[in-house]
Scaffold this motif. Structure first.
Motif, PDB file in Angstrom:
ATOM      1  N   ALA A 145      -6.526  -1.813  -2.237  1.00  0.00           N
ATOM      2  CA  ALA A 145      -6.379  -3.226  -1.861  1.00  0.00           C
ATOM      3  C   ALA A 145      -5.153  -3.443  -0.972  1.00  0.00           C
ATOM      4  CB  ALA A 145      -6.259  -4.074  -3.115  1.00  0.00           C
ATOM      5  N   GLN A 146      -4.235  -2.478  -0.950  1.00  0.00           N
ATOM      6  CA  GLN A 146      -2.992  -2.638  -0.191  1.00  0.00           C
ATOM      7  C   GLN A 146      -3.219  -2.509   1.319  1.00  0.00           C
ATOM      8  OE1 GLN A 146       0.148  -3.227  -1.611  1.00  0.00           O
ATOM      9  NE2 GLN A 146       0.741  -3.586   0.500  1.00  0.00           N
ATOM     10  N   PHE A 147      -3.868  -1.413   1.737  1.00  0.00           N
ATOM     11  CA  PHE A 147      -4.071  -1.146   3.165  1.00  0.00           C
ATOM     12  C   PHE A 147      -5.544  -1.293   3.569  1.00  0.00           C
ATOM     13  CE2 PHE A 147      -0.423   1.587   2.017  1.00  0.00           C
ATOM     14  CZ  PHE A 147       0.486   1.274   3.011  1.00  0.00           C
ATOM     15  N   GLY A 148      -6.429  -0.900   2.678  1.00  0.00           N
ATOM     16  CA  GLY A 148      -7.834  -0.626   3.016  1.00  0.00           C
ATOM     17  C   GLY A 148      -8.627  -1.812   3.527  1.00  0.00           C
ATOM     18  N   CYS A 149      -9.654  -1.516   4.344  1.00  0.00           N
ATOM     19  CA  CYS A 149     -10.574  -2.539   4.835  1.00  0.00           C
ATOM     20  C   CYS A 149     -11.776  -1.848   5.487  1.00  0.00           C
ATOM     21  CB  CYS A 149      -9.894  -3.446   5.845  1.00  0.00           C
ATOM     22  SG  CYS A 149      -9.286  -2.590   7.297  1.00  0.00           S
ATOM     23  N   LEU A 150     -12.864  -2.557   5.582  1.00  0.00           N
ATOM     24  CA  LEU A 150     -14.025  -2.118   6.361  1.00  0.00           C
ATOM     25  C   LEU A 150     -14.574  -3.395   6.983  1.00  0.00           C
ATOM     26  CD1 LEU A 150     -16.101   0.039   7.211  1.00  0.00           C
ATOM     27  CD2 LEU A 150     -17.347  -0.430   5.106  1.00  0.00           C
ATOM     28  N   ASP A 209       5.212   9.269   0.328  1.00  0.00           N
ATOM     29  CA  ASP A 209       4.017   8.465   0.080  1.00  0.00           C
ATOM     30  C   ASP A 209       4.437   7.047  -0.278  1.00  0.00           C
ATOM     31  OD1 ASP A 209       4.397   8.221  -2.828  1.00  0.00           O
ATOM     32  OD2 ASP A 209       4.019  10.379  -2.845  1.00  0.00           O
ATOM     33  N   TRP A 210       3.449   6.191  -0.489  1.00  0.00           N
ATOM     34  CA  TRP A 210       3.740   4.772  -0.750  1.00  0.00           C
ATOM     35  C   TRP A 210       3.896   4.459  -2.234  1.00  0.00           C
ATOM     36  CZ3 TRP A 210       5.761   1.440   2.503  1.00  0.00           C
ATOM     37  CH2 TRP A 210       5.635   1.673   3.867  1.00  0.00           C
ATOM     38  N   GLY A 211       4.148   5.504  -3.041  1.00  0.00           N
ATOM     39  CA  GLY A 211       4.583   5.268  -4.411  1.00  0.00           C
ATOM     40  C   GLY A 211       3.470   5.111  -5.423  1.00  0.00           C
ATOM     41  N   GLU A 212       3.811   4.497  -6.523  1.00  0.00           N
ATOM     42  CA  GLU A 212       2.928   4.362  -7.673  1.00  0.00           C
ATOM     43  C   GLU A 212       1.514   3.922  -7.260  1.00  0.00           C
ATOM     44  OE1 GLU A 212       2.934   5.166 -10.688  1.00  0.00           O
ATOM     45  OE2 GLU A 212       1.274   3.976 -11.458  1.00  0.00           O
ATOM     46  N   ALA A 213       0.536   4.689  -7.726  1.00  0.00           N
ATOM     47  CA  ALA A 213      -0.892   4.447  -7.490  1.00  0.00           C
ATOM     48  C   ALA A 213      -1.297   4.585  -6.014  1.00  0.00           C
ATOM     49  CB  ALA A 213      -1.332   3.090  -8.033  1.00  0.00           C
ATOM     50  N   LEU A 214      -0.324   4.908  -5.132  1.00  0.00           N
ATOM     51  CA  LEU A 214      -0.637   5.101  -3.716  1.00  0.00           C
ATOM     52  C   LEU A 214      -0.113   6.470  -3.278  1.00  0.00           C
ATOM     53  CD1 LEU A 214       0.403   1.520  -2.445  1.00  0.00           C
ATOM     54  CD2 LEU A 214      -1.933   2.375  -2.622  1.00  0.00           C
ATOM     55  N   GLY A 215      -0.130   7.413  -4.205  1.00  0.00           N
ATOM     56  CA  GLY A 215       0.456   8.735  -3.986  1.00  0.00           C
ATOM     57  C   GLY A 215      -0.244   9.540  -2.904  1.00  0.00           C
ATOM     58  N   ASP A 216      -1.523   9.177  -2.608  1.00  0.00           N
ATOM     59  CA  ASP A 216      -2.232   9.907  -1.553  1.00  0.00           C
ATOM     60  C   ASP A 216      -2.210   9.133  -0.232  1.00  0.00           C
ATOM     61  OD1 ASP A 216      -3.787   7.905  -2.566  1.00  0.00           O
ATOM     62  OD2 ASP A 216      -5.652   9.046  -2.630  1.00  0.00           O
ATOM     63  N   LYS A 217      -1.370   8.098  -0.174  1.00  0.00           N
ATOM     64  CA  LYS A 217      -1.268   7.300   1.060  1.00  0.00           C
ATOM     65  C   LYS A 217       0.108   7.545   1.675  1.00  0.00           C
ATOM     66  CE  LYS A 217      -5.003   4.867  -0.309  1.00  0.00           C
ATOM     67  NZ  LYS A 217      -5.438   5.813  -1.339  1.00  0.00           N
ATOM     68  N   ARG A 267      10.018   5.142   2.685  1.00  0.00           N
ATOM     69  CA  ARG A 267       9.024   4.296   2.049  1.00  0.00           C
ATOM     70  C   ARG A 267       9.476   3.894   0.650  1.00  0.00           C
ATOM     71  NH1 ARG A 267       6.851   7.544   5.527  1.00  0.00           N
ATOM     72  NH2 ARG A 267       4.885   7.131   6.620  1.00  0.00           N
ATOM     73  N   LEU A 268       9.224   2.630   0.303  1.00  0.00           N
ATOM     74  CA  LEU A 268       9.470   2.152  -1.061  1.00  0.00           C
ATOM     75  C   LEU A 268       8.110   1.792  -1.655  1.00  0.00           C
ATOM     76  CD1 LEU A 268      12.506  -0.163  -0.320  1.00  0.00           C
ATOM     77  CD2 LEU A 268      12.530   1.687  -1.997  1.00  0.00           C
ATOM     78  N   GLY A 269       7.949   1.979  -2.961  1.00  0.00           N
ATOM     79  CA  GLY A 269       6.668   1.696  -3.620  1.00  0.00           C
ATOM     80  C   GLY A 269       6.162   0.293  -3.274  1.00  0.00           C
ATOM     81  N   LEU A 270       4.836   0.193  -3.083  1.00  0.00           N
ATOM     82  CA  LEU A 270       4.259  -1.091  -2.666  1.00  0.00           C
ATOM     83  C   LEU A 270       3.534  -1.813  -3.792  1.00  0.00           C
ATOM     84  CD1 LEU A 270       2.681  -0.440   0.851  1.00  0.00           C
ATOM     85  CD2 LEU A 270       4.469  -2.060   0.301  1.00  0.00           C
ATOM     86  N   LYS A 271       3.022  -1.045  -4.759  1.00  0.00           N
ATOM     87  CA  LYS A 271       2.219  -1.675  -5.819  1.00  0.00           C
ATOM     88  C   LYS A 271       3.083  -2.668  -6.599  1.00  0.00           C
ATOM     89  CE  LYS A 271      -1.109  -1.341  -9.154  1.00  0.00           C
ATOM     90  NZ  LYS A 271      -2.402  -0.938  -9.469  1.00  0.00           N
ATOM     91  N   TYR A 272       2.580  -3.867  -6.800  1.00  0.00           N
ATOM     92  CA  TYR A 272       3.297  -4.969  -7.462  1.00  0.00           C
ATOM     93  C   TYR A 272       4.565  -5.353  -6.721  1.00  0.00           C
ATOM     94  CZ  TYR A 272       0.368  -3.764 -11.484  1.00  0.00           C
ATOM     95  OH  TYR A 272      -0.693  -3.482 -12.306  1.00  0.00           O
ATOM     96  N   CYS A 273       4.720  -4.911  -5.473  1.00  0.00           N
ATOM     97  CA  CYS A 273       5.949  -5.217  -4.725  1.00  0.00           C
ATOM     98  C   CYS A 273       5.609  -5.817  -3.367  1.00  0.00           C
ATOM     99  CB  CYS A 273       6.792  -3.958  -4.549  1.00  0.00           C
ATOM    100  SG  CYS A 273       7.287  -3.224  -6.110  1.00  0.00           S
ATOM    101  N   PRO A 274       5.142  -7.063  -3.346  1.00  0.00           N
ATOM    102  CA  PRO A 274       4.839  -7.666  -2.048  1.00  0.00           C
ATOM    103  C   PRO A 274       6.098  -8.085  -1.297  1.00  0.00           C
ATOM    104  CG  PRO A 274       4.291  -9.191  -3.818  1.00  0.00           C
ATOM    105  CD  PRO A 274       4.834  -7.956  -4.480  1.00  0.00           C
TER     106      PRO A 274
END
Ligand SMILES: CSCC[C@H](NC=O)C(=O)N[C@@H](CO)C(=O)O
Length: 730
Positions: A145-150, A209-217, A267-274
């Motif tokens: 939900a952070q980066f993705g789109c189609l 990477d982009w941190g928690e739950a985004l480790g493959d990004k 990079r700093l973690g993005l999840k829950y960090c808008p």
């Protein structure tokens, strides 16, 4: 008289299994308007749900479609069309704007290897199936939900998505090559081998990477498929120091608009960090120029183009500071290029009761058909309401404030037909549709159920409001109230006293709204009362409440929770000898503080990935800024904490009180947690063991901070209740 709490593991597991059957809604799409041969108009509603499958140890995703006959203002008839179908292998999917085509990114195994395909369906034919993995233009497609789109272009000729940047294959310096593949003039062979796309010496390079739950990004890129030409291109020309995401097509398909997050200096973690520095960008595909549309001094997210394609609405908050804040609703005018603030930050809620915007994601569509209003769901104190903003006046109306349902979610809105899900602590999610009344109408929304859910008659809930005692008032942010949700079994005989589980939420800038919560419902069925505390610092109460906690974690939040608990005990319906505390992350920080600061008060404690020592965590969490900000300091990427700052972080942490702990502690730890690294739990475990306090640690491999894999979540729940029951009888 003691209440009888269910204590047999078999029986508890049976209740858990029964209540975990209720699915939750994750998506809804409204199809185009179709006129039937008899003149009636209808639209198809596509919905996606998710449900725990305990047997398969998976969260399964399934879809169901509904048909809604309407006259553009009200629903005439509605019903499900067909049964549910499980969705397997779909990474992303999206119908074209006309509804004639559908795009799917699919993961499929070919000869034992995982591949990604981009499919285009038209009617009953799969027109294209493009092997993205074989094209080697980019890495995996993002589905988060952070980066993705189609996204379909307005012309329906192109598809836009985000994927990981292609990384050259790294191989050992000592890899032997077949002569025909080795390069000529091999002086440079230490850097690049003769094999195209293969580099030597990079095998062990660290990639951020982009941190928690985004480790493959790590490095997202924008990709476009030209459907006719069967051609995928990766957009270049974007600034080097930003990572793009949340993209869509600009008016007239002249280019793409997206959010870019700065990734320098790191990079700093993005999840829950808008609250990460980011801006709105426009990449002009006609001239190849990339333009920054917002200031770049703030943090922005969720851009949404109006149906008339004249404006882009988005959310904005400040950079660093508390990780969740009160957002502004901003508007960028595509033609005048002017930006305005439609809804500003609310420091203190006024008489109208509006407490501010606390969402970090708007629904896929959020505009009314006349492009004059924006609709979104948002926590307002301990409920989640649907709010409507008039973009010309900034006035806000709640569409749901008067309802007795605890929580509403806008799944989507198209041509004023809203699709929502709602739930309460005693009512699993249900699906509703309703038309948005006209701009000048005083009418209420006429909601129609598409999928009902049965209320749990044996579960009761209420919202309690507390004013902290004067000695605990915050002099800088005075007279703040807070709430707690009390969920209890309904029919309790007067003389029966209930055991109580106290649960402060994490964050700390988060909130527990009155929605369907599996664990609370099961606990209630078992005979527990549950108290979920939204202490000062929670979101949904105005920005002052959030800021009141900075520098005061470990005291103000701890006192608020204790005050709420003691107030509830005064009602006389709770067994004071059977009070337990549980919480995750910052909620775990609070649970461990409470047992340290109120020794013996709580008979059992369960903490999921708790923050134990902010001073030792700052060097290893994906969000070091959190430690500084919550301790009351300013974060700077190029500044180490000084000795006084380090000392304060230690002093306000639960580890400081460990020698006072008397309560048995169960720790549930995710091996792969990037937010609160597992060493935090181990640090506490050792400190408790050294003091002969009963402690048990459950270690969940393959799990991150949320411990949300089906087996970890259910095992964690079972162990939590059994731990509490065991120590209530100590
Ligand atoms: C450095 S850990 C900070 C605690 C964490 N905050 C943000 O991620 C936390 O409490 N997380 C909550 C969700 O907000 C959780 O329940 O995991």
């Amino acid at each position: 008289m003691d209440s009888k709490v269910m204590s047999s593991p078999g029986e508890i597991a049976r209740v858990y299994k029964e209540l975990s059957l209720y699915p939750s809604l994750s998506r809804a799409d409204v199809g185009p308007v179709i006129t039937s041969q008899y003149g009636g108009k209808y639209s198809n509603i596509y919905t996606e749900w998710s449900q725990r499958d305990l047997e398969r140890n998976e969260n399964v995703k399934f879809c169901r479609q509904y048909i809604v006959f309407h006259d553009d203002k009200s629903v005439v008839y509605s019903g499900a069309s067909g049964n549910c179908t499980e969705i397997k292998g779909e990474v992303l999917s999206k119908d074209s704007p006309s509804g004639d085509m559908k795009a799917v990114v699919r993961e499929s195994s070919v000869k034992g290897e995982d591949k990604q395909f981009l499919e285009v369906w038209s009617k009953n034919i799969k027109m294209k199936s493009i092997n993205l993995s074989a094209l080697k233009k980019h890495g995996k497609v993002y589905d988060d939900a952070q980066f993705g789109c189609l996204v379909w272009s307005h012309s329906e000729t192109h598809l836009l998505y985000v994927a990981e940047k292609k990384r050259p294959k790294a191989e050992s310096f000592f890899q032997t090559e077949s002569p025909e593949l080795s390069g000529v003039g091999d002086e440079e062979d230490t850097i690049r081998t003769g094999k195209k796309d293969t580099v030597k010496g990079e095998q062990f390079v660290f990639h951020e990477d982009w941190g928690e739950a985004l480790g493959d990004k790590s490095c997202p890129v924008l990709c476009i498929l030209d459907i006719e030409g069967d051609f995928v291109s990766v957009l270049d020309g974007l600034p080097d120091d930003i990572s793009p995401g949340q993209a869509f097509w600009a008016p007239g398909d002249t280019g793409v608009v997206f959010i870019g997050w700065w990734h320098e200096p790191f990079r700093l973690g993005l999840k829950y960090c808008p609250n990460r520095r980011s801006a709105l960008f426009y990449m002009d595909l006609t001239g190849g120029k990339c333009e920054q549309l917002s200031s770049g001094k703030t943090s922005v997210c969720s851009p949404r183009l109006s149906p008339d394609q004249c404006r882009i609405a988005y959310l904005e908050c400040s950079v660093y500071g508390p990780h969740m804040q009160c957002s502004k609703l901003c508007m960028y005018d595509w033609y005048t290029k002017k930006t305005s603030v439609v809804v500003d930050v609310i420091k203190r809620p006024g008489k109208d009761g509006f407490t501010g915007i606390y969402s970090s994601q708007l629904s896929p569509q959020c505009w009314s058909a006349d492009s004059q209003r924006i609709i979104f769901a948002c926590p307002q104190r301990s409920r989640k309401d649907l709010l409507m903003v008039d973009i010309n006046t900034g006035s806000i109306n709640s569409l749901t404030a008067k309802s007795d349902i605890g929580s509403w979610c806008l799944l989507n809105i198209e041509r004023d037909l809203m699709v929502v899900s709602c739930s309460s602590p005693n009512c699993p999610p249900s699906l509703w549709v309703g038309f948005l009344p006209g701009i000048d109408s005083q009418e209420n929304v006429d909601w129609v159920t598409l999928e009902d859910s049965e209320k749990l008659q044996d579960v009761d809930w209420q919202i309690l409001t507390f004013t902290p005692p004067s000695e605990d008032d915050n002099s800088q942010y005075s007279n703040l109230e807070f709430d707690a949700l009390l969920i209890k079994p309904k029919e309790v005989k007067d003389e029966v006293k209930l055991p109580l589980i106290v649960t402060p939420h994490g964050g700390p800038h988060s909130v527990i709204v009155a929605e369907w919560l599996l664990s609370s419902a099961v606990l209630c069925r078992m005979g527990f009362a549950v108290l979920l505390v939204n202490y000062r610092g929670s979101i949904g109460y105005g920005e002052d409440s959030i800021y009141s906690l900075l520098g005061n974690v470990g005291t103000q939040d701890v006192k608020d929770v204790q005050f709420a608990v003691e107030s509830v005990l005064k009602s006389g319906s709770i067994d004071e000898q059977k009070v337990a505390v549980s919480g995750g992350s910052h909620g775990g920080f609070l649970a461990c503080h409470l047992i340290g600061q109120y020794p013996g008060f709580y008979k059992a404690c369960v903490a999921r990935n708790p923050v134990i020592n902010m001073a030792s965590m700052i060097g290893s969490t994906d969000i070091p800024d959190w430690c500084m900000v919550e301790a009351g300091f300013v974060f700077n990427t190029d500044c180490l904490p000084d000795a006084a700052e380090w000392e304060k972080m230690l002093n306000i942490s639960p580890i400081k009180y460990v020698s006072q702990v008397k309560t048995p502690v169960l720790l549930t730890i995710g091996e792969d947690d990037k937010r609160v690294p597992n060493k935090q739990g181990i640090e506490y475990y050792k400190a408790l063991k050294a003091r002969q306090i009963p402690v048990r640690l459950l270690w969940y491999p393959g799990n991150n901070h949320s411990l949300s894999k089906v087996d970890a979540e259910s095992d964690g729940f079972m162990n939590m209740v059994l731990w509490m029951i065991q120590h209530f009888s100590d």
